[in-house]
Motif scaffolding. Structure first.
Motif, mmCIF file in Angstrom:
data_model
loop_
_atom_site.group_PDB
_atom_site.id
_atom_site.type_symbol
_atom_site.label_atom_id
_atom_site.label_comp_id
_atom_site.label_asym_id
_atom_site.label_seq_id
_atom_site.Cartn_x
_atom_site.Cartn_y
_atom_site.Cartn_z
ATOM 1 N N UNK A 42 0.842 -1.198 0.000
ATOM 2 C CA UNK A 42 0.000 0.000 0.000
ATOM 3 C C UNK A 42 0.879 1.251 0.000
ATOM 4 N N UNK A 43 0.343 2.328 -0.566
ATOM 5 C CA UNK A 43 1.002 3.628 -0.524
ATOM 6 C C UNK A 43 0.319 4.485 0.530
ATOM 7 N N UNK A 44 1.103 5.212 1.334
ATOM 8 C CA UNK A 44 0.531 6.085 2.354
ATOM 9 C C UNK A 44 1.155 7.474 2.255
ATOM 10 N N UNK A 45 0.382 8.458 2.660
ATOM 11 C CA UNK A 45 0.845 9.841 2.661
ATOM 12 C C UNK A 45 1.787 10.066 3.837
ATOM 13 N N UNK A 46 2.952 10.647 3.547
ATOM 14 C CA UNK A 46 3.933 10.994 4.582
ATOM 15 C C UNK A 46 3.731 12.445 5.000
ATOM 16 N N UNK A 47 3.689 13.344 4.021
ATOM 17 C CA UNK A 47 3.472 14.767 4.299
ATOM 18 C C UNK A 47 2.982 15.460 3.048
ATOM 19 N N UNK A 48 2.396 16.627 3.261
ATOM 20 C CA UNK A 48 1.946 17.513 2.184
ATOM 21 C C UNK A 48 2.298 18.927 2.608
ATOM 22 N N UNK A 49 2.960 19.674 1.716
ATOM 23 C CA UNK A 49 3.398 21.030 2.035
ATOM 24 C C UNK A 49 3.239 21.931 0.816
ATOM 25 N N UNK A 50 2.997 23.204 1.047
ATOM 26 C CA UNK A 50 3.064 24.192 -0.025
ATOM 27 C C UNK A 50 4.502 24.661 -0.097
ATOM 28 N N UNK A 51 5.115 24.540 -1.267
ATOM 29 C CA UNK A 51 6.504 24.925 -1.454
ATOM 30 C C UNK A 51 7.232 23.910 -2.311
ATOM 31 N N UNK A 52 8.558 23.992 -2.271
ATOM 32 C CA UNK A 52 9.428 23.134 -3.068
ATOM 33 C C UNK A 52 10.198 22.226 -2.118
ATOM 34 N N UNK A 53 10.095 20.918 -2.332
ATOM 35 C CA UNK A 53 10.769 19.943 -1.464
ATOM 36 C C UNK A 53 12.252 19.875 -1.786
ATOM 37 N N UNK A 54 13.070 20.039 -0.752
ATOM 38 C CA UNK A 54 14.516 19.854 -0.893
ATOM 39 C C UNK A 54 14.995 19.013 0.279
ATOM 40 N N UNK A 55 15.565 17.854 -0.024
ATOM 41 C CA UNK A 55 16.039 16.963 1.024
ATOM 42 C C UNK A 55 17.464 17.316 1.420
ATOM 43 N N UNK A 56 17.708 17.375 2.726
ATOM 44 C CA UNK A 56 19.020 17.700 3.250
ATOM 45 C C UNK A 56 19.740 16.413 3.649
ATOM 46 N N UNK A 57 21.033 16.507 3.921
ATOM 47 C CA UNK A 57 21.816 15.335 4.316
ATOM 48 C C UNK A 57 21.509 14.907 5.745
ATOM 49 N N UNK A 58 21.080 15.833 6.595
ATOM 50 C CA UNK A 58 20.730 15.495 7.974
ATOM 51 C C UNK A 58 19.442 14.687 7.967
ATOM 52 N N UNK A 59 19.282 13.832 8.989
ATOM 53 C CA UNK A 59 18.135 12.918 8.990
ATOM 54 C C UNK A 59 17.434 12.866 10.327
ATOM 55 N N UNK A 60 16.130 12.557 10.253
ATOM 56 C CA UNK A 60 15.319 12.313 11.431
ATOM 57 C C UNK A 60 15.214 10.817 11.667
ATOM 58 N N UNK A 61 14.178 10.398 12.357
ATOM 59 C CA UNK A 61 13.975 8.979 12.667
ATOM 60 C C UNK A 61 13.704 8.157 11.413
ATOM 61 N N UNK A 62 14.008 6.879 11.496
ATOM 62 C CA UNK A 62 13.737 5.909 10.428
ATOM 63 C C UNK A 62 14.371 6.279 9.088
ATOM 64 N N UNK A 63 15.450 7.066 9.104
ATOM 65 C CA UNK A 63 16.176 7.384 7.889
ATOM 66 C C UNK A 63 15.593 8.485 7.028
ATOM 67 N N UNK A 64 14.481 9.090 7.447
ATOM 68 C CA UNK A 64 13.884 10.153 6.622
ATOM 69 C C UNK A 64 14.761 11.401 6.685
ATOM 70 N N UNK A 65 15.140 11.945 5.523
ATOM 71 C CA UNK A 65 15.981 13.144 5.523
ATOM 72 C C UNK A 65 15.215 14.372 5.992
#
Length: 158
Positions: free
Chosen positions: A101-124
């Motif tokens: 199944x596919x699930x929604x992680x987040x929704x934001x107004x703007x442009x997504x840019x992933x950084x090298x720093x990370x939160x839990x479970x490997x999410x940048x």
């Protein structure tokens, strides 16, 4: 908008990520997980743009394994100033679960840019870009992306 230092582009996944592509037949599942509905030949969010000149319908911007769990994730975008103001775009991140199944992680107004720093479970960490010079950085806490700090070109700002 200048790209902040240390940003991993959403449109150029790493070599490891490009090997983990979702099959094209999963497009509908990706859009549905993001909350989009098919209208004619396009996928649309609930923004209900009346057809302004700046509107761009939903698109799967990228597919990669964003959090390193071995399963594909996808970024869906939709554009237009009617719904998204001066930024002109919004994004949805969806993730495929172990059961497919596919699930929604987040929704934001703007442009997504992933950084090298990370939160839990490997999410940048996620910088939400747009017009301006000081952007929010969100960090995954295990259940949601939450405000963590503000940055511009890799440096703290207020």
């Amino acid at each position: 908008m200048a790209a902040p230092t240390g940003v991993v582009s959403t449109t150029a996944p790493s070599a490891a990520a490009t090997t983990q592509r979702a099959a094209p037949s999963t497009d509908a599942a990706i859009f549905l997980a993001a909350g989009f509905k098919r209208r004619g030949n396009t996928w649309r969010s609930d923004c209900d743009d009346p057809g302004t000149a700046t509107y761009t319908p939903g698109a799967i911007e990228s597919r990669s394994d964003i959090n390193g769990d071995g399963r594909p994730d996808a970024i869906v975008t939709e554009g237009g100033t009617y719904c998204y103001g001066n930024t002109g775009t919004a994004f949805w991140i969806v993730s495929q679960q172990s059961d497919g199944r596919w699930t929604l992680v987040t929704r934001q107004t703007g442009i997504a840019e992933f950084l090298k720093t990370r939160g839990l479970n490997g999410w940048p960490d996620l910088l939400v870009g747009g017009p301006g010079f000081c952007f929010p950085v969100l960090r995954w806490n295990g259940s949601a992306y939450m405000p963590n700090r503000k940055e511009y070109q890799g440096k703290p700002c207020k």
